[in-house]
Design a protein around this motif. Structure first.
Motif, PDB file in Angstrom:
ATOM      1  N   GLY A 128      39.532  32.350  31.787  1.00 32.29           N
ATOM      2  CA  GLY A 128      38.618  32.845  32.796  1.00 32.29           C
ATOM      3  C   GLY A 128      38.898  33.263  33.877  1.00 32.29           C
ATOM      4  O   GLY A 128      38.731  34.213  34.398  1.00 32.29           O
ATOM      5  N   THR A 129      40.106  32.532  34.887  1.00 32.16           N
ATOM      6  CA  THR A 129      40.530  33.083  35.796  1.00 32.16           C
ATOM      7  C   THR A 129      41.314  34.431  35.568  1.00 32.16           C
ATOM      8  O   THR A 129      41.152  35.375  36.257  1.00 32.16           O
ATOM      9  N   ALA A 130      42.255  34.682  34.406  1.00 35.13           N
ATOM     10  CA  ALA A 130      42.619  35.838  34.260  1.00 35.13           C
ATOM     11  C   ALA A 130      41.729  36.938  34.112  1.00 35.13           C
ATOM     12  O   ALA A 130      42.062  38.100  34.207  1.00 35.13           O
ATOM     13  N   THR A 131      40.575  36.694  33.348  1.00 30.08           N
ATOM     14  CA  THR A 131      39.603  37.920  33.102  1.00 30.08           C
ATOM     15  C   THR A 131      38.420  38.112  34.202  1.00 30.08           C
ATOM     16  O   THR A 131      37.620  38.706  34.079  1.00 30.08           O
ATOM     17  N   THR A 132      38.878  37.204  35.425  1.00 26.30           N
ATOM     18  CA  THR A 132      37.913  37.664  36.627  1.00 26.30           C
ATOM     19  C   THR A 132      37.983  39.094  37.094  1.00 26.30           C
ATOM     20  O   THR A 132      37.236  39.749  37.890  1.00 26.30           O
ATOM     21  N   VAL A 133      39.258  39.535  36.737  1.00 23.29           N
ATOM     22  CA  VAL A 133      39.478  41.064  37.049  1.00 23.29           C
ATOM     23  C   VAL A 133      38.794  41.925  36.459  1.00 23.29           C
ATOM     24  O   VAL A 133      38.154  42.968  37.066  1.00 23.29           O
ATOM     25  N   ILE A 134      38.304  41.493  35.228  1.00 26.30           N
ATOM     26  CA  ILE A 134      37.269  42.553  34.353  1.00 26.30           C
ATOM     27  C   ILE A 134      35.805  41.932  34.542  1.00 26.30           C
ATOM     28  O   ILE A 134      35.105  42.385  33.721  1.00 26.30           O
ATOM     29  N   LEU A 135      35.676  41.038  35.500  1.00 28.42           N
ATOM     30  CA  LEU A 135      34.339  40.500  35.869  1.00 28.42           C
ATOM     31  C   LEU A 135      33.787  39.338  34.784  1.00 28.42           C
ATOM     32  O   LEU A 135      32.865  38.589  35.211  1.00 28.42           O
ATOM     33  N   ILE A 136      34.310  39.359  33.398  1.00 26.97           N
ATOM     34  CA  ILE A 136      33.825  38.372  32.648  1.00 26.97           C
ATOM     35  C   ILE A 136      34.100  37.009  33.078  1.00 26.97           C
ATOM     36  O   ILE A 136      33.390  36.114  32.414  1.00 26.97           O
ATOM     37  N   GLY A 137      35.275  36.657  33.499  1.00 29.07           N
ATOM     38  CA  GLY A 137      35.802  35.521  34.007  1.00 29.07           C
ATOM     39  C   GLY A 137      34.699  34.874  34.972  1.00 29.07           C
ATOM     40  O   GLY A 137      34.630  33.621  34.979  1.00 29.07           O
ATOM     41  N   PHE A 138      33.993  35.536  35.630  1.00 31.91           N
ATOM     42  CA  PHE A 138      32.907  34.904  36.459  1.00 31.91           C
ATOM     43  C   PHE A 138      31.833  34.323  35.548  1.00 31.91           C
ATOM     44  O   PHE A 138      30.828  33.634  36.344  1.00 31.91           O
ATOM     45  N   VAL A 139      31.615  34.796  34.489  1.00 26.71           N
ATOM     46  CA  VAL A 139      30.478  34.235  33.377  1.00 26.71           C
ATOM     47  C   VAL A 139      31.402  33.067  32.614  1.00 26.71           C
ATOM     48  O   VAL A 139      30.690  32.014  32.680  1.00 26.71           O
ATOM     49  N   ILE A 140      32.647  33.124  32.460  1.00 31.77           N
ATOM     50  CA  ILE A 140      33.357  32.103  31.683  1.00 31.77           C
ATOM     51  C   ILE A 140      33.559  30.968  32.375  1.00 31.77           C
ATOM     52  O   ILE A 140      33.206  29.735  31.764  1.00 31.77           O
ATOM     53  N   LEU A 141      33.994  30.861  33.772  1.00 32.66           N
ATOM     54  CA  LEU A 141      34.456  29.692  34.400  1.00 32.66           C
ATOM     55  C   LEU A 141      32.966  28.858  34.736  1.00 32.66           C
ATOM     56  O   LEU A 141      33.346  27.570  34.479  1.00 32.66           O
ATOM     57  N   PRO A 142      32.063  29.357  35.260  1.00 21.50           N
ATOM     58  CA  PRO A 142      30.777  28.209  35.066  1.00 21.50           C
ATOM     59  C   PRO A 142      30.322  27.436  33.942  1.00 21.50           C
ATOM     60  O   PRO A 142      30.082  26.582  33.930  1.00 21.50           O
ATOM     61  N   ILE A 143      30.700  28.354  32.742  1.00 20.41           N
ATOM     62  CA  ILE A 143      29.954  28.039  31.479  1.00 20.41           C
ATOM     63  C   ILE A 143      31.292  26.791  31.175  1.00 20.41           C
ATOM     64  O   ILE A 143      30.770  25.552  30.731  1.00 20.41           O
ATOM     65  N   ILE A 144      32.567  26.940  31.514  1.00 25.71           N
ATOM     66  CA  ILE A 144      33.585  25.770  30.930  1.00 25.71           C
ATOM     67  C   ILE A 144      33.339  24.788  31.932  1.00 25.71           C
ATOM     68  O   ILE A 144      33.499  23.574  31.532  1.00 25.71           O
TER      69      ILE A 144
END
Length: 129
Positions: free
Chosen positions: A82-98
């Protein structure tokens, strides 16, 4: 030189290994809950330490410790992705879900540990069996 009794000459005295003292039912409940809820705050560190301390003293704590540790390692991998994919903005969705899954499943597991029931986390990679 000191005199060594003849019966002990040439023999090394091995101290007996300490035996693991079983934990009480109340301690099992408390430490089981701590394994699951501690992971919410300190990731895999709390379940690892508690599992290593209590795995030989209680089958229930051995089982709950492995489950909590596997879940926290799986979440840790999810947080890294999730942290690595914040660059492409999907990480901002993954992190709260986790984060939400961590709280919900950890509370469910803690309730099961308190009730002295087995619990299996969903969506978990079983690194330790």
């Amino acid at each position: 030189m000191s005199q060594i009794p003849p019966e002990s000459q040439g023999q090394w005295q091995q101290p007996e290994a300490p035996r693991a003292v079983p934990v009480s039912a109340g301690e099992e409940q408390g430490w089981g809950v701590a394994m699951h809820l501690g992971g919410v705050f300190l990731s895999w560190l709390v379940p690892l330490v508690l599992w290593l301390v209590f795995r030989e003293r209680s089958r229930m704590l051995d089982d709950h410790g492995k489950e909590a540790l596997n879940f926290q390692i799986t979440l840790f991998i999810g947080y890294v992705i999730g942290t690595a994919t914040t660059v492409i903005l999907i990480g901002f969705v993954i992190l709260p879900i986790i984060w939400l899954l961590s709280w919900v499943f950890s509370i469910l597991a803690a309730v099961a540990a308190y009730q002295r029931r087995p619990y299996r986390y969903p969506l978990t990679i079983r690194f330790i069996s």
